[in-house]
Design a protein around this motif. Structure first.
Motif, PDB file in Angstrom:
ATOM      1  N   LYS A  91       0.834  -1.201   0.000  1.00 30.06           N
ATOM      2  CA  LYS A  91       0.000   0.000   0.000  1.00 30.06           C
ATOM      3  C   LYS A  91       0.871   1.255   0.000  1.00 30.06           C
ATOM      4  CE  LYS A  91      -3.252  -2.116   3.346  1.00 30.06           C
ATOM      5  NZ  LYS A  91      -3.821  -1.933   4.714  1.00 30.06           N
ATOM      6  N   PHE A  92       0.302   2.351  -0.496  1.00 29.85           N
ATOM      7  CA  PHE A  92       0.779   3.689  -0.168  1.00 29.85           C
ATOM      8  C   PHE A  92      -0.194   4.248   0.864  1.00 29.85           C
ATOM      9  CE2 PHE A  92       2.564   3.726  -4.635  1.00 29.85           C
ATOM     10  CZ  PHE A  92       3.899   3.650  -4.224  1.00 29.85           C
ATOM     11  N   ILE A  93       0.348   4.911   1.882  1.00 26.79           N
ATOM     12  CA  ILE A  93      -0.473   5.442   2.977  1.00 26.79           C
ATOM     13  C   ILE A  93      -0.192   6.925   3.160  1.00 26.79           C
ATOM     14  CG2 ILE A  93      -0.844   5.356   5.490  1.00 26.79           C
ATOM     15  CD1 ILE A  93      -0.396   2.355   5.362  1.00 26.79           C
ATOM     16  N   ASP A  94      -1.256   7.708   3.289  1.00 27.58           N
ATOM     17  CA  ASP A  94      -1.156   9.144   3.566  1.00 27.58           C
ATOM     18  C   ASP A  94      -1.925   9.448   4.843  1.00 27.58           C
ATOM     19  OD1 ASP A  94      -0.988  11.915   3.556  1.00 27.58           O
ATOM     20  OD2 ASP A  94      -2.618  12.147   2.092  1.00 27.58           O
ATOM     21  N   ALA A  95      -1.183   9.754   5.903  1.00 35.27           N
ATOM     22  CA  ALA A  95      -1.799  10.056   7.200  1.00 35.27           C
ATOM     23  C   ALA A  95      -1.818  11.567   7.412  1.00 35.27           C
ATOM     24  CB  ALA A  95      -1.020   9.369   8.318  1.00 35.27           C
ATOM     25  N   LYS A  96      -2.987  12.167   7.282  1.00 34.64           N
ATOM     26  CA  LYS A  96      -3.135  13.582   7.616  1.00 34.64           C
ATOM     27  C   LYS A  96      -3.307  13.744   9.116  1.00 34.64           C
ATOM     28  CE  LYS A  96      -5.793  17.723   6.390  1.00 34.64           C
ATOM     29  NZ  LYS A  96      -6.886  18.253   5.543  1.00 34.64           N
ATOM     30  N   ARG A  97      -3.948  12.734   9.722  1.00 37.75           N
ATOM     31  CA  ARG A  97      -4.137  12.703  11.170  1.00 37.75           C
ATOM     32  C   ARG A  97      -3.551  11.405  11.709  1.00 37.75           C
ATOM     33  NH1 ARG A  97     -10.457  13.273  11.700  1.00 37.75           N
ATOM     34  NH2 ARG A  97      -9.979  13.421  13.926  1.00 37.75           N
ATOM     35  N   ASP A  98      -3.396  11.323  13.010  1.00 33.72           N
ATOM     36  CA  ASP A  98      -2.822  10.132  13.632  1.00 33.72           C
ATOM     37  C   ASP A  98      -3.726   8.920  13.426  1.00 33.72           C
ATOM     38  OD1 ASP A  98      -1.022  11.979  14.537  1.00 33.72           O
ATOM     39  OD2 ASP A  98      -1.429  11.690  16.674  1.00 33.72           O
ATOM     40  N   LEU A  99      -3.109   7.785  13.086  1.00 27.96           N
ATOM     41  CA  LEU A  99      -3.836   6.518  13.076  1.00 27.96           C
ATOM     42  C   LEU A  99      -4.029   6.033  14.505  1.00 27.96           C
ATOM     43  CD1 LEU A  99      -2.659   6.664  10.102  1.00 27.96           C
ATOM     44  CD2 LEU A  99      -2.773   4.168  10.131  1.00 27.96           C
ATOM     45  N   SER A 100      -4.934   5.103  14.691  1.00 31.52           N
ATOM     46  CA  SER A 100      -5.133   4.521  16.017  1.00 31.52           C
ATOM     47  C   SER A 100      -3.871   3.803  16.483  1.00 31.52           C
ATOM     48  CB  SER A 100      -6.297   3.534  15.990  1.00 31.52           C
ATOM     49  OG  SER A 100      -6.019   2.471  15.091  1.00 31.52           O
ATOM     50  N   ILE A 101      -3.689   3.712  17.805  1.00 30.81           N
ATOM     51  CA  ILE A 101      -2.657   2.850  18.369  1.00 30.81           C
ATOM     52  C   ILE A 101      -3.141   1.424  18.168  1.00 30.81           C
ATOM     53  CG2 ILE A 101      -1.281   2.320  20.403  1.00 30.81           C
ATOM     54  CD1 ILE A 101      -1.023   5.217  19.408  1.00 30.81           C
ATOM     55  N   GLN A 102      -2.301   0.571  17.557  1.00 30.67           N
ATOM     56  CA  GLN A 102      -2.791  -0.744  17.163  1.00 30.67           C
ATOM     57  C   GLN A 102      -1.700  -1.800  17.223  1.00 30.67           C
ATOM     58  OE1 GLN A 102      -2.785  -0.474  12.354  1.00 30.67           O
ATOM     59  NE2 GLN A 102      -4.038   1.099  13.376  1.00 30.67           N
ATOM     60  N   VAL A 103      -2.114  -3.047  17.041  1.00 27.16           N
ATOM     61  CA  VAL A 103      -1.198  -4.183  16.997  1.00 27.16           C
ATOM     62  C   VAL A 103      -1.834  -5.245  16.111  1.00 27.16           C
ATOM     63  CG1 VAL A 103      -2.157  -5.411  19.007  1.00 27.16           C
ATOM     64  CG2 VAL A 103       0.275  -5.678  18.427  1.00 27.16           C
ATOM     65  N   HIS A 104      -0.999  -6.118  15.546  1.00 25.52           N
ATOM     66  CA  HIS A 104      -1.495  -7.203  14.698  1.00 25.52           C
ATOM     67  C   HIS A 104      -1.121  -8.553  15.305  1.00 25.52           C
ATOM     68  CE1 HIS A 104      -2.174  -4.025  11.867  1.00 25.52           C
ATOM     69  NE2 HIS A 104      -0.882  -3.812  11.680  1.00 25.52           N
ATOM     70  N   PRO A 105      -1.954  -9.562  15.115  1.00 25.65           N
ATOM     71  CA  PRO A 105      -1.654 -10.895  15.649  1.00 25.65           C
ATOM     72  C   PRO A 105      -0.646 -11.631  14.769  1.00 25.65           C
ATOM     73  CG  PRO A 105      -3.711 -10.956  14.451  1.00 25.65           C
ATOM     74  CD  PRO A 105      -3.273  -9.518  14.445  1.00 25.65           C
ATOM     75  N   ASN A 106       0.018 -12.630  15.353  1.00 20.33           N
ATOM     76  CA  ASN A 106       0.906 -13.485  14.567  1.00 20.33           C
ATOM     77  C   ASN A 106       0.091 -14.540  13.828  1.00 20.33           C
ATOM     78  OD1 ASN A 106       0.280 -15.463  16.469  1.00 20.33           O
ATOM     79  ND2 ASN A 106       2.193 -15.218  17.601  1.00 20.33           N
ATOM     80  N   ASP A 107       0.773 -15.369  13.046  1.00 19.98           N
ATOM     81  CA  ASP A 107       0.076 -16.359  12.221  1.00 19.98           C
ATOM     82  C   ASP A 107      -0.790 -17.302  13.052  1.00 19.98           C
ATOM     83  OD1 ASP A 107       1.084 -15.381   9.853  1.00 19.98           O
ATOM     84  OD2 ASP A 107       2.730 -16.800   9.737  1.00 19.98           O
ATOM     85  N   GLU A 108      -0.244 -17.767  14.165  1.00 16.91           N
ATOM     86  CA  GLU A 108      -0.971 -18.742  14.990  1.00 16.91           C
ATOM     87  C   GLU A 108      -2.258 -18.142  15.546  1.00 16.91           C
ATOM     88  OE1 GLU A 108      -2.623 -20.533  18.352  1.00 16.91           O
ATOM     89  OE2 GLU A 108      -1.394 -18.719  18.581  1.00 16.91           O
ATOM     90  N   ALA A 180       1.806   3.028  15.502  1.00 13.43           N
ATOM     91  CA  ALA A 180       0.841   3.951  14.906  1.00 13.43           C
ATOM     92  C   ALA A 180       1.585   4.945  14.027  1.00 13.43           C
ATOM     93  CB  ALA A 180       0.048   4.704  15.967  1.00 13.43           C
ATOM     94  N   ILE A 181       1.094   5.125  12.817  1.00 12.61           N
ATOM     95  CA  ILE A 181       1.571   6.211  11.956  1.00 12.61           C
ATOM     96  C   ILE A 181       0.880   7.482  12.431  1.00 12.61           C
ATOM     97  CG2 ILE A 181       1.749   7.061   9.581  1.00 12.61           C
ATOM     98  CD1 ILE A 181       1.193   4.124   8.694  1.00 12.61           C
ATOM     99  N   CYS A 182       1.613   8.576  12.514  1.00 11.06           N
ATOM    100  CA  CYS A 182       1.008   9.834  12.963  1.00 11.06           C
ATOM    101  C   CYS A 182       0.903  10.827  11.804  1.00 11.06           C
ATOM    102  CB  CYS A 182       1.816  10.411  14.122  1.00 11.06           C
ATOM    103  SG  CYS A 182       1.809   9.336  15.588  1.00 11.06           S
ATOM    104  N   GLY A 183       0.209  11.916  12.029  1.00 12.27           N
ATOM    105  CA  GLY A 183      -0.105  12.874  10.979  1.00 12.27           C
ATOM    106  C   GLY A 183       1.124  13.472  10.315  1.00 12.27           C
ATOM    107  N   GLY A 184       0.989  13.766   9.005  1.00  7.85           N
ATOM    108  CA  GLY A 184       2.066  14.409   8.270  1.00  7.85           C
ATOM    109  C   GLY A 184       3.041  13.446   7.627  1.00  7.85           C
ATOM    110  N   ILE A 185       2.664  12.171   7.495  1.00  6.99           N
ATOM    111  CA  ILE A 185       3.558  11.156   6.935  1.00  6.99           C
ATOM    112  C   ILE A 185       2.883  10.458   5.755  1.00  6.99           C
ATOM    113  CG2 ILE A 185       4.745   8.972   7.370  1.00  6.99           C
ATOM    114  CD1 ILE A 185       5.010   9.813  10.302  1.00  6.99           C
ATOM    115  N   MET A 186       3.627  10.327   4.668  1.00  6.96           N
ATOM    116  CA  MET A 186       3.214   9.470   3.558  1.00  6.96           C
ATOM    117  C   MET A 186       4.271   8.386   3.418  1.00  6.96           C
ATOM    118  SD  MET A 186       2.016  10.368  -0.340  1.00  6.96           S
ATOM    119  CE  MET A 186       3.597  10.515  -1.152  1.00  6.96           C
ATOM    120  N   LEU A 187       3.826   7.127   3.322  1.00 15.57           N
ATOM    121  CA  LEU A 187       4.788   6.035   3.295  1.00 15.57           C
ATOM    122  C   LEU A 187       4.304   4.878   2.430  1.00 15.57           C
ATOM    123  CD1 LEU A 187       3.489   3.701   5.315  1.00 15.57           C
ATOM    124  CD2 LEU A 187       4.431   5.142   7.103  1.00 15.57           C
ATOM    125  N   ALA A 188       5.240   3.995   2.119  1.00 10.12           N
ATOM    126  CA  ALA A 188       4.939   2.730   1.460  1.00 10.12           C
ATOM    127  C   ALA A 188       4.928   1.644   2.518  1.00 10.12           C
ATOM    128  CB  ALA A 188       5.983   2.414   0.391  1.00 10.12           C
TER     129      ALA A 188
END
Length: 347
Positions: A91-108, A180-188
């Protein structure tokens, strides 16, 4: 069977509450006020699958194309390991505002709870406003009880590692790492092909429908890795006219290259598809075995089937910067052993 060539895709843009207005111009599309937060560049996620927009396969969705020639597109080893499914989403991501604080699960955990693969990912910062920052990892070890208390009183960010960022910065987010990605960042972003995200804290703001977005506090508590790292930023040397490895994991390898002259890439030894994201400057990609050629524009991405992953990249501007993602099937066995060892020693 239709001939294989590098696939290009129709824009696949997603509106989100934290999205900005940089992605449409980045892709050469008409600007709008719609808060576009994500461009799903190459996706075989059923809920939002990429549509091929060039050549004989034009109009087909990526899942259908892979089903028709899975081994030639994915690579024999990838096809067998992932049962005919594309294991990455970019993905390309453009964060104008802060994303939520988050986490992802592992495969299991993801398979046990949702019947899906886990979600480890990486970020490559394309643009960052002055003083822009993001969160990755804990800056001190906390207990589950402290985690729950800080969620309740809204102070969770006080124990997160806070990183100021600039263009070219790289972060690896293995499953379990708070971020969390915060505001003002565009990334791959390169990630495992999964849409499972556990929101921990969302600043008590409403979603696109005006209602509070769902939180997953208890699931997140099970998924979180509370281990503290000395450095969460990935260090690398950015060599001109070379492919520089920046991420090397059991799930994906990622290399960045800035080139100012034609550059030969022969990745057939990895027995994997290659996803190439054009970060800066248009280029042509010409397949050596067939002579097929595409123009890859800045802000777009291509999937190069494994069977034809021997090609030349020709810059059309002063320079081109690409981010390549694929599965390293030469060294994945050793990576898996090392990963299991580190997991064992850290727990």
């Amino acid at each position: 069977m239709m001939q294989l060539y590098p696939f290009l895709f129709e824009p696949n843009l997603h509106s989100v509450v934290w999205g900005g207005n940089k992605l449409r111009p980045y892709k050469g599309l008409e600007p709008s006020d719609e808060p576009i937060g994500e461009s799903w560049e190459v996706s075989a996620v059923p809920s939002s699958t990429s549509i091929i927009c060039n050549g004989e396969w034009k109009g087909k969705d990526l899942i259908t194309a892979i089903n028709e020639q899975s081994e030639a597109i994915l690579g024999k080893t990838v096809n067998e390991k992932y049962q005919g499914k594309l294991p990455l989403l970019v993905k390309f991501i453009d964060a104008k505002r802060d994303l939520s604080i988050q986490v992802h699960p592992n495969d299991e955990m993801a398979m046990r709870k949702h019947g899906k693969m886990g979600k480890s990912e990486m970020w490559y910062v394309i643009k960052a406003d002055e003083c822009a920052h993001l969160y990755a990892g804990f800056k001190k070890e906390i207990t589950v009880e402290e985690y729950q208390q800080r969620i309740a009183d809204g102070t969770i960010t006080e124990v997160l590692a806070d990183h100021q960022v600039k263009a070219g910065d790289v972060f690896y987010l293995p499953a379990g790492r708070v971020h969390a990605i915060c505001g003002g960042i565009m990334l791959a972003e390169v990630q495992q092909s999964s849409d499972v995200t556990y929101r921990i804290f969302d600043y008590n703001r409403p979603g696109m429908d005006g209602k509070p977005r769902e939180l997953h506090t208890e699931l997140a508590a099970q998924a979180l890795d509370y281990h503290v790292e000395a450095n969460y930023r990935t260090e690398y040397l950015d060599n001109k006219n070379k492919a520089t490895q920046i991420i090397d994991t059991p799930y994906f390898d990622v290399r960045v290259m800035e080139i100012s002259k034609p550059f030969h890439r022969d990745l057939r030894k990895y027995d994997s598809f290659v996803i190439s994201m054009c970060i800066e400057g248009d280029c042509k990609i010409k397949v050596r075995s067939t002579g097929d050629e595409i123009t890859l524009k800045e802000g777009y991405s291509t999937l190069i089937p494994a069977a034809i992953a021997d090609y030349d990249v020709i810059p059309l501007n002063e320079k081109t910067r690409l981010l390549d993602a694929y599965i390293d099937n030469q060294n994945n066995g050793m990576k898996g052993i090392i990963t299991k060892f580190l997991h064992f020693t850290n727990n």
